[in-house]
Scaffold this active site. Sequence first.
Site, PDB file in Angstrom:
ATOM      1  N   LYS A   1      -6.485  39.523   2.853  1.00 42.68           N
ATOM      2  CA  LYS A   1      -6.321  38.420   3.814  1.00 42.68           C
ATOM      3  C   LYS A   1      -5.628  38.939   5.064  1.00 42.68           C
ATOM      4  O   LYS A   1      -6.025  38.636   6.176  1.00 42.68           O
ATOM      5  CB  LYS A   1      -5.440  37.320   3.228  1.00 42.68           C
ATOM      6  CG  LYS A   1      -5.931  36.186   2.447  1.00 42.68           C
ATOM      7  CD  LYS A   1      -7.138  35.411   2.775  1.00 42.68           C
ATOM      8  CE  LYS A   1      -8.402  36.177   2.692  1.00 42.68           C
ATOM      9  NZ  LYS A   1      -9.338  35.820   1.673  1.00 42.68           N
TER      10      LYS A   1
ATOM     11  N   LYS B   1     -19.524  35.130   7.130  1.00 41.83           N
ATOM     12  CA  LYS B   1     -19.103  34.284   6.013  1.00 41.83           C
ATOM     13  C   LYS B   1     -19.944  34.553   4.779  1.00 41.83           C
ATOM     14  O   LYS B   1     -19.455  34.515   3.659  1.00 41.83           O
ATOM     15  CB  LYS B   1     -19.215  32.805   6.431  1.00 41.83           C
ATOM     16  CG  LYS B   1     -18.753  31.818   5.389  1.00 41.83           C
ATOM     17  CD  LYS B   1     -17.239  31.878   5.207  1.00 41.83           C
ATOM     18  CE  LYS B   1     -16.733  31.006   4.081  1.00 41.83           C
ATOM     19  NZ  LYS B   1     -15.419  31.468   3.586  1.00 41.83           N
TER      20      LYS B   1
ATOM     21  N   HIS C   1       3.516  57.794  -6.997  1.00 35.25           N
ATOM     22  CA  HIS C   1       2.576  58.891  -7.249  1.00 35.25           C
ATOM     23  C   HIS C   1       1.844  59.283  -5.968  1.00 35.25           C
ATOM     24  O   HIS C   1       0.727  59.795  -6.029  1.00 35.25           O
ATOM     25  CB  HIS C   1       1.600  58.501  -8.361  1.00 35.25           C
ATOM     26  CG  HIS C   1       2.316  58.259  -9.655  1.00 35.25           C
ATOM     27  ND1 HIS C   1       2.815  59.277 -10.431  1.00 35.25           N
ATOM     28  CD2 HIS C   1       2.675  57.110 -10.269  1.00 35.25           C
ATOM     29  CE1 HIS C   1       3.429  58.761 -11.481  1.00 35.25           C
ATOM     30  NE2 HIS C   1       3.374  57.443 -11.408  1.00 35.25           N
TER      31      HIS C   1
ATOM     32  N   ARG D   1     -18.200  19.824   9.143  1.00 33.85           N
ATOM     33  CA  ARG D   1     -17.634  19.897   7.792  1.00 33.85           C
ATOM     34  C   ARG D   1     -18.543  20.651   6.834  1.00 33.85           C
ATOM     35  O   ARG D   1     -18.130  20.993   5.736  1.00 33.85           O
ATOM     36  CB  ARG D   1     -17.436  18.467   7.231  1.00 33.85           C
ATOM     37  CG  ARG D   1     -16.413  17.649   7.999  1.00 33.85           C
ATOM     38  CD  ARG D   1     -16.582  16.166   7.714  1.00 33.85           C
ATOM     39  NE  ARG D   1     -16.167  15.799   6.379  1.00 33.85           N
ATOM     40  CZ  ARG D   1     -15.043  15.157   6.090  1.00 33.85           C
ATOM     41  NH1 ARG D   1     -14.208  14.833   7.045  1.00 33.85           N
ATOM     42  NH2 ARG D   1     -14.747  14.835   4.857  1.00 33.85           N
TER      43      ARG D   1
ATOM     44  N   TRP E   1     -22.532  17.218   0.955  1.00 26.51           N
ATOM     45  CA  TRP E   1     -22.331  18.598   0.505  1.00 26.51           C
ATOM     46  C   TRP E   1     -22.461  18.497  -1.005  1.00 26.51           C
ATOM     47  O   TRP E   1     -21.625  17.908  -1.674  1.00 26.51           O
ATOM     48  CB  TRP E   1     -20.965  19.098   0.946  1.00 26.51           C
ATOM     49  CG  TRP E   1     -20.462  20.302   0.223  1.00 26.51           C
ATOM     50  CD1 TRP E   1     -19.620  20.342  -0.852  1.00 26.51           C
ATOM     51  CD2 TRP E   1     -20.748  21.674   0.534  1.00 26.51           C
ATOM     52  NE1 TRP E   1     -19.380  21.625  -1.220  1.00 26.51           N
ATOM     53  CE2 TRP E   1     -20.054  22.470  -0.386  1.00 26.51           C
ATOM     54  CE3 TRP E   1     -21.531  22.295   1.513  1.00 26.51           C
ATOM     55  CZ2 TRP E   1     -20.119  23.864  -0.375  1.00 26.51           C
ATOM     56  CZ3 TRP E   1     -21.572  23.677   1.528  1.00 26.51           C
ATOM     57  CH2 TRP E   1     -20.874  24.440   0.593  1.00 26.51           C
TER      58      TRP E   1
ATOM     59  N   GLU F   1      -8.036  41.357   7.164  1.00 29.86           N
ATOM     60  CA  GLU F   1      -9.258  40.833   7.773  1.00 29.86           C
ATOM     61  C   GLU F   1      -8.988  39.906   8.960  1.00 29.86           C
ATOM     62  O   GLU F   1      -9.811  39.844   9.869  1.00 29.86           O
ATOM     63  CB  GLU F   1     -10.173  40.161   6.744  1.00 29.86           C
ATOM     64  CG  GLU F   1      -9.652  38.897   6.131  1.00 29.86           C
ATOM     65  CD  GLU F   1     -10.611  38.326   5.089  1.00 29.86           C
ATOM     66  OE1 GLU F   1     -11.821  38.533   5.198  1.00 29.86           O
ATOM     67  OE2 GLU F   1     -10.126  37.660   4.154  1.00 29.86           O
TER      68      GLU F   1
ATOM     69  N   GLU G   1      -5.606  40.647  -3.101  1.00 34.36           N
ATOM     70  CA  GLU G   1      -6.098  39.566  -2.256  1.00 34.36           C
ATOM     71  C   GLU G   1      -5.183  39.379  -1.034  1.00 34.36           C
ATOM     72  O   GLU G   1      -5.649  39.146   0.084  1.00 34.36           O
ATOM     73  CB  GLU G   1      -6.204  38.265  -3.061  1.00 34.36           C
ATOM     74  CG  GLU G   1      -6.598  37.049  -2.265  1.00 34.36           C
ATOM     75  CD  GLU G   1      -7.940  37.157  -1.537  1.00 34.36           C
ATOM     76  OE1 GLU G   1      -8.674  38.127  -1.751  1.00 34.36           O
ATOM     77  OE2 GLU G   1      -8.229  36.256  -0.720  1.00 34.36           O
TER      78      GLU G   1
ATOM     79  N   ASN H   1     -17.849   9.858  -0.991  1.00 29.79           N
ATOM     80  CA  ASN H   1     -17.263  11.211  -1.016  1.00 29.79           C
ATOM     81  C   ASN H   1     -16.460  11.364  -2.285  1.00 29.79           C
ATOM     82  O   ASN H   1     -15.903  10.384  -2.786  1.00 29.79           O
ATOM     83  CB  ASN H   1     -16.279  11.391   0.149  1.00 29.79           C
ATOM     84  CG  ASN H   1     -16.991  11.636   1.458  1.00 29.79           C
ATOM     85  OD1 ASN H   1     -18.203  11.653   1.510  1.00 29.79           O
ATOM     86  ND2 ASN H   1     -16.209  11.810   2.505  1.00 29.79           N
ATOM     87  N   GLY H   2     -16.326  12.603  -2.768  1.00 32.16           N
ATOM     88  CA  GLY H   2     -15.486  12.843  -3.938  1.00 32.16           C
ATOM     89  C   GLY H   2     -16.297  12.795  -5.219  1.00 32.16           C
ATOM     90  O   GLY H   2     -17.521  12.943  -5.208  1.00 32.16           O
TER      91      GLY H   2
ATOM     92  N   CYS I   1     -18.313  16.246   2.012  1.00 32.95           N
ATOM     93  CA  CYS I   1     -19.186  15.175   2.498  1.00 32.95           C
ATOM     94  C   CYS I   1     -18.490  14.427   3.630  1.00 32.95           C
ATOM     95  O   CYS I   1     -17.268  14.388   3.709  1.00 32.95           O
ATOM     96  CB  CYS I   1     -19.480  14.189   1.384  1.00 32.95           C
ATOM     97  SG  CYS I   1     -20.230  14.950  -0.052  1.00 32.95           S
TER      98      CYS I   1
HETATM   99  C1  F6R Z   1     -12.769  37.458   2.336  1.00 35.45           C
HETATM  100  C2  F6R Z   1     -14.046  36.919   1.928  1.00 35.45           C
HETATM  101  C3  F6R Z   1     -15.055  37.871   1.391  1.00 35.45           C
HETATM  102  C4  F6R Z   1     -15.934  37.189   0.343  1.00 35.45           C
HETATM  103  C5  F6R Z   1     -17.062  38.113  -0.094  1.00 35.45           C
HETATM  104  C6  F6R Z   1     -17.914  37.520  -1.184  1.00 35.45           C
HETATM  105  O1  F6R Z   1     -11.895  36.465   2.767  1.00 35.45           O
HETATM  106  O2  F6R Z   1     -14.302  35.759   2.058  1.00 35.45           O
HETATM  107  O3  F6R Z   1     -14.463  38.996   0.874  1.00 35.45           O
HETATM  108  O4  F6R Z   1     -15.145  36.846  -0.750  1.00 35.45           O
HETATM  109  O5  F6R Z   1     -17.875  38.417   1.004  1.00 35.45           O
HETATM  110  O6  F6R Z   1     -18.484  36.330  -0.785  1.00 35.45           O
HETATM  111  P1  F6R Z   1     -18.998  35.255  -1.818  1.00 35.45           P
HETATM  112  O7  F6R Z   1     -17.819  34.758  -2.564  1.00 35.45           O
HETATM  113  O8  F6R Z   1     -19.655  34.219  -0.980  1.00 35.45           O
HETATM  114  O9  F6R Z   1     -19.954  35.970  -2.731  1.00 35.45           O
END
Ligand code: F6R
Length: 603
Positions: A481, A598, A500, A27, A74, A484, A477, A100-101, A2
């Site tokens: 990271k 995203k 293996h 934000r 938000w 990507e 993970e 906020n919060g 927020c």
């Molecule tokens: C990687 C990333 C993606 C999401 C995936 C699922 O950094 O952000 O791998 O995790 O597209 O997205 P959500 O969590 O929104 O279902």
Amino acid sequence: MCGIVGVVGAEDALPILLQGLQRLEYRGYDSAGIALSGPEGLALSKAKGKVSMLAARQDLLPRALPCGIAHTRWATHGAPTDENAHPHTDCHGQIAVVHNGIVENYRELKGELMARGHRFVSDTDTEVIPHLLEDYGGATDLLTAARNTEARLQGAYAFLAVSGQQPDYVVAVRRASPLIIGRGDAANYIASDFTAFLDATRRAIVLENGDMAAVTPKTIRIWNEQGALVDRPEMTVDWDIRQAERGGYPHFMLKEILEQPEAWSDCLLERVQGERIQVEAMGLARAALAGWERIQIVAAGTAYHAGLVGKALIETLARIPVDVDVASEFRYRDPILLPNTLVLAVSQSGETADTLASLALAKQRGLATYAITNTVGSTVAREAGAVGYTYAGPEIAVASTKAYTTQILLLTALALALADARHRARTDLVAKLASLPALAEQWLAASEGIRLAAQSLTDQEQMFYIGRGIDYALAMEGQLKMKEISYIHAEAYPAGELKHGTLALITEGVPVVAIATQPRLMAKVQSNVAEVKARGARVYAVGAAALQESWGDDSLATIAAPDPLLAPALAALPLQLLAYWTASLRGEDIDKPRNLAKSVTVE
Ligand code: F6R
């Protein structure tokens, strides 16, 4: 997250507030609103949707009023609707509040206020604040009422309040969530970050935790937590607007990595109370927990990796079998789903098409469903039988960071609650869980070494990540990271599996990130590390602090977790930063990596 903005002493507060809201749009938000205070009392406009909608109907609000407060929301408590948008008011529309919060004890306060005849119109935690202010005489003495109100609130929050009867006066309260005062010549400003008022002034005073301020056109008075009048230093902000939007950071991803202590504490706030997990605050009924015999997690990408951590924790702590499926596979594999299975969808956006389809399949089969998501009002939140929010705040960088670690925290809380329901309570771990935000803060404050280490990765074309058990889930993970955002090809392997086949790719100088947070598996991982080193690999170890010495020069980061089962979220921090700094040094477009979106709303 927020956004808050307020002004007092303006010739015309409305355009200043609208511009402040526009500045806060970066934000992320789902609704916005404004309250103006003038001799005729308060005037209010708020709605679900964009600030541009508010701007389009600004004719509904009076002009040339000196004072007002505004907000981008938000959603956390209550869906994104007109009613839940801020500002919120008391019963008589004399006091308005933006916040906020999280007010952690809002349910009790709301019950108490309703019993005294207060009428509530929203589902928010915020609304208790104007009603408390009303009870304490805030219409005529906002400052005293704010002091009394503040004493009743628990949580981490910031709020601004105005009264129609004190039109040249804003009260600001900071408890954990940031608030900054901008000192202008004729008017003063208050906002959750500099961006909101940078067009008007660059002179800023940052309120400290526990501060309360009374702001008029000419004066700024600040009291500390103990109630003593204090002087806070004034600074000059020389950021440009784009820099300010990212909190001065070069990328949203770095900002979001560094926001994790705050995101974690918002996530845990209502869920960890003493030695017990508050399952109701996770959207679950305690009575349901004992009935689930199996858990099926469905998710994609980073959320899938969080699911793998969840599996390890739930199986270890609660001894319930857990399967984790990539959602795009689950929906087409005609899964065998036994009765008494809880299907748990994990999704930051709550809109991932494959995750939604998997959830629909589970519902068709008549199973109980639960969603862990960051997005209130998202499709997954609406479709699942129950929902637990991660409260990480909006994540703007495509690469998920704070949403991932808060998913891990919520899954940890779920594992502990399930364990409790099966008479395997681990009260020691519940209490330690609450210490993670502070540990993350400490670790991040001393994380400069990761940037230095990243310098040795910038010219690499391939990397490997290895770990065992829960550390293998983290390795997955870590490698995602890295690839990507830096575009270095990275692969994760269970440490014992390398020999293996993949060991054939380990040659002189190949980087191997070894994750070893679990003391019981340490000797095994160290043998695997010896195997890759013997082939010339350069090792970057993310290891338990207790065994730091044994990593010698290979140590990238030490993880001082209060228990090995609480190490995953902390161990994710160096992995995120290593990817970030590598990509940054390679000059990549970190917040918007090529080919990625995203929210993946198509198959
Ligand atoms: C990687 C990333 C993606 C999401 C995936 C699922 O950094 O952000 O791998 O995790 O597209 O997205 P959500 O969590 O929104 O279902």
